[in-house]
Design a protein around this motif. Structure first.
Motif, PDB file in Angstrom:
ATOM      1  N   ASP A   6     -44.065  15.080  -5.250  1.00 41.05           N
ATOM      2  CA  ASP A   6     -45.518  14.914  -5.325  1.00 41.05           C
ATOM      3  C   ASP A   6     -45.758  13.557  -5.971  1.00 41.05           C
ATOM      4  OD1 ASP A   6     -48.138  17.064  -5.820  1.00 41.05           O
ATOM      5  OD2 ASP A   6     -48.182  15.144  -6.860  1.00 41.05           O
ATOM      6  N   ILE A   7     -46.807  12.879  -5.577  1.00 42.61           N
ATOM      7  CA  ILE A   7     -47.044  11.542  -6.132  1.00 42.61           C
ATOM      8  C   ILE A   7     -47.204  11.598  -7.654  1.00 42.61           C
ATOM      9  CG2 ILE A   7     -49.563  11.547  -5.708  1.00 42.61           C
ATOM     10  CD1 ILE A   7     -47.188   8.507  -5.323  1.00 42.61           C
ATOM     11  N   LEU A   8     -47.664  12.746  -8.186  1.00 40.85           N
ATOM     12  CA  LEU A   8     -47.846  12.843  -9.645  1.00 40.85           C
ATOM     13  C   LEU A   8     -46.508  13.004 -10.381  1.00 40.85           C
ATOM     14  CD1 LEU A   8     -51.086  15.009  -9.921  1.00 40.85           C
ATOM     15  CD2 LEU A   8     -50.878  12.520  -9.957  1.00 40.85           C
ATOM     16  N   ASP A   9     -45.405  13.137  -9.638  1.00 39.87           N
ATOM     17  CA  ASP A   9     -44.082  13.110 -10.285  1.00 39.87           C
ATOM     18  C   ASP A   9     -43.808  11.735 -10.897  1.00 39.87           C
ATOM     19  OD1 ASP A   9     -43.743  15.659  -9.342  1.00 39.87           O
ATOM     20  OD2 ASP A   9     -42.399  15.103  -7.694  1.00 39.87           O
ATOM     21  N   LEU A  10     -44.538  10.724 -10.453  1.00 46.46           N
ATOM     22  CA  LEU A  10     -44.388   9.375 -11.007  1.00 46.46           C
ATOM     23  C   LEU A  10     -45.569   9.101 -11.943  1.00 46.46           C
ATOM     24  CD1 LEU A  10     -43.524   7.525  -7.677  1.00 46.46           C
ATOM     25  CD2 LEU A  10     -41.938   7.848  -9.593  1.00 46.46           C
ATOM     26  N   THR A  11     -45.289   8.489 -13.093  1.00 45.12           N
ATOM     27  CA  THR A  11     -46.398   8.094 -13.969  1.00 45.12           C
ATOM     28  C   THR A  11     -47.062   6.836 -13.396  1.00 45.12           C
ATOM     29  OG1 THR A  11     -45.044   6.610 -15.294  1.00 45.12           O
ATOM     30  CG2 THR A  11     -45.117   8.932 -16.002  1.00 45.12           C
ATOM     31  N   VAL A  12     -48.249   6.532 -13.915  1.00 45.23           N
ATOM     32  CA  VAL A  12     -48.935   5.311 -13.491  1.00 45.23           C
ATOM     33  C   VAL A  12     -48.060   4.083 -13.798  1.00 45.23           C
ATOM     34  CG1 VAL A  12     -50.922   3.828 -14.038  1.00 45.23           C
ATOM     35  CG2 VAL A  12     -51.245   6.275 -13.645  1.00 45.23           C
ATOM     36  N   GLU A  13     -47.392   4.112 -14.950  1.00 42.91           N
ATOM     37  CA  GLU A  13     -46.519   2.976 -15.318  1.00 42.91           C
ATOM     38  C   GLU A  13     -45.363   2.844 -14.320  1.00 42.91           C
ATOM     39  OE1 GLU A  13     -47.428   5.405 -17.629  1.00 42.91           O
ATOM     40  OE2 GLU A  13     -49.076   4.076 -18.222  1.00 42.91           O
ATOM     41  N   GLN A 132     -45.837   7.631   1.660  1.00 43.79           N
ATOM     42  CA  GLN A 132     -46.932   6.930   2.341  1.00 43.79           C
ATOM     43  C   GLN A 132     -47.942   6.486   1.294  1.00 43.79           C
ATOM     44  OE1 GLN A 132     -47.268   6.033   5.667  1.00 43.79           O
ATOM     45  NE2 GLN A 132     -49.031   4.855   4.919  1.00 43.79           N
ATOM     46  N   THR A 133     -48.132   7.304   0.274  1.00 38.19           N
ATOM     47  CA  THR A 133     -49.074   6.937  -0.788  1.00 38.19           C
ATOM     48  C   THR A 133     -48.591   5.710  -1.553  1.00 38.19           C
ATOM     49  OG1 THR A 133     -49.809   9.199  -0.954  1.00 38.19           O
ATOM     50  CG2 THR A 133     -50.252   7.804  -2.857  1.00 38.19           C
ATOM     51  N   THR A 169     -55.077  12.134  -4.581  1.00 38.31           N
ATOM     52  CA  THR A 169     -54.444  12.583  -5.829  1.00 38.31           C
ATOM     53  C   THR A 169     -54.006  11.378  -6.666  1.00 38.31           C
ATOM     54  OG1 THR A 169     -53.703  14.568  -4.682  1.00 38.31           O
ATOM     55  CG2 THR A 169     -52.597  14.046  -6.758  1.00 38.31           C
ATOM     56  N   ALA A 170     -53.380  10.415  -6.013  1.00 38.55           N
ATOM     57  CA  ALA A 170     -52.924   9.218  -6.746  1.00 38.55           C
ATOM     58  C   ALA A 170     -54.110   8.468  -7.346  1.00 38.55           C
ATOM     59  CB  ALA A 170     -52.147   8.296  -5.805  1.00 38.55           C
ATOM     60  N   LEU A 171     -55.194   8.374  -6.611  1.00 36.83           N
ATOM     61  CA  LEU A 171     -56.352   7.585  -7.071  1.00 36.83           C
ATOM     62  C   LEU A 171     -57.099   8.259  -8.217  1.00 36.83           C
ATOM     63  CD1 LEU A 171     -57.677   6.389  -3.598  1.00 36.83           C
ATOM     64  CD2 LEU A 171     -56.557   4.978  -5.345  1.00 36.83           C
ATOM     65  N   SER A 172     -56.830   9.566  -8.402  1.00 37.97           N
ATOM     66  CA  SER A 172     -57.548  10.296  -9.462  1.00 37.97           C
ATOM     67  C   SER A 172     -57.180   9.769 -10.846  1.00 37.97           C
ATOM     68  CB  SER A 172     -57.244  11.793  -9.363  1.00 37.97           C
ATOM     69  OG  SER A 172     -55.905  12.038  -9.762  1.00 37.97           O
TER      70      SER A 172
END
Ligand code: NCD
Length: 306
Positions: A6-13, A132-133, A169-172
């Motif tokens: 899931d893209i949220l498996d990665l932190t913003v950093e 893709q995200t 989700t990523a943009l949230s």
């Protein structure tokens, strides 16, 4: 074992680091040509793909590594009834990292908890598509220079379009993102994405069926294909498939610096007459996808060695 499901498996950093690495690869490709020498990527594609599979393969080759895999379920032991868990355990004996696409939502997750090597979700049903995200985020950063203060229109099949679910989700996690959801009533964004992502994060959003009236506000227009393979009957698909066709006259009210994105493949939803418009970014997205996957493969393989 670190995987990307899931893209949220990665932190913003971490996403910022991957983008920095991808930009460095774009500037200095030779520096990376031996980074994965001796490593093997297995591409397990139980669903059709052109860009995602080949960009993973190109990414691994450009890092000096090698690639094995299959591109349709019929040519794998899944056709004999093997479970995803057993396939993942088996491939862990041959390869160093897996990229998996599967029509069943959650299948790459099941693979990741059974594999002893990292698993990358390359698209699971109508659910998620985190690489893709990453591709889309790299494109937005390169085109717009920022992730904050953007109005993004998502147009087309927002119900089944997994790239839309993952990108929203990523943009949230960024500030002052406004989302305009443009779709026929039957293909609206699923309520779980609205509740768990948009509403939970107090993101501003509107739903409309009218692309042209939404156009003037948009910094980014993210077009999508109607996902034929996820429809229960062909009649509904035929009725909805041409709901939106972006043609040059529809861009009349658009900003001069609009970015037009599309994960591809395109069917009819963007006229080829748009391709030469400087605002069209979808083929740049394809190229960005290879570079960000190179960055991701390096990161997950490095972490697996720790
Ligand atoms: C997308 C997908 O597979 O979800 N394609 C891709 O990976 N670039 C979009 C689509 O198939 O419509």
């Amino acid at each position: 074992m670190r995987s990307l499901i899931d893209i949220l498996d990665l932190t913003v950093e971490e996403i910022n680091e991957l983008i920095d690495t991808a930009n460095d690869i774009i500037a200095n490709p030779k520096k990376y040509s031996e980074k994965c020498r001796g490593k093997k990527l297995a591409t397990l594609f139980f669903e059709p793909s052109t860009r995602t599979r080949l960009s993973f393969e190109a990414a691994m080759y450009e890092l000096g590594g090698s690639v094995m895999g299959f591109s349709e379920a019929q040519s794998s032991s899944a056709a004999k009834g093997e479970s995803v868990a057993d396939t993942a355990k088996t491939i862990s004996c041959y390869a160093d990292i897996i990229a998996m696409r599967h029509p069943k939502e959650g299948a790459p997750y099941v693979a990741s908890i059974n594999a002893t090597i990292p698993v990358i979700n390359a698209g699971d049903g109508g659910h998620n598509h985190p690489t893709q995200t990453l591709t889309d985020l790299l494109t937005i950063k390169r085109e717009k220079g920022r992730f904050d203060n953007l109005t993004i229109g998502f147009c087309g099949d927002l119900k089944f379009g997994r790239t839309v679910h993952s990108l929203i989700t990523a943009l949230s996690r960024y500030n002052n993102i406004k989302v305009v959801l443009i779709s026929p009533a039957e293909l609206r964004l699923p309520s779980y994405v609205k509740k768990d992502v948009l509403e939970k994060n107090n993101m501003e959003y509107v739903e409309t069926t009218d692309l042209e009236s939404a156009m003037p506000d948009l910094d980014i227009l993210y077009m999508t294909r109607v996902q034929r393979e996820r429809f229960f009957n062909e009649e509904d698909y035929l009725r909805l498939k041409d709901s939106y066709i972006l043609e040059p006259q529809k861009l009349k009210g658009a900003k001069a610096d609009l970015s037009i994105m599309h994960p591809l493949p395109r069917v009819n939803e963007i006229s080829v007459a748009i391709d030469d418009d400087p605002r069209a970014c979808y083929f740049k997205q394809v190229l960005n996808g290879k570079f960000i996957r190179m960055a991701l493969i390096m990161k997950l393989l490095e972490e697996a060695q720790k």
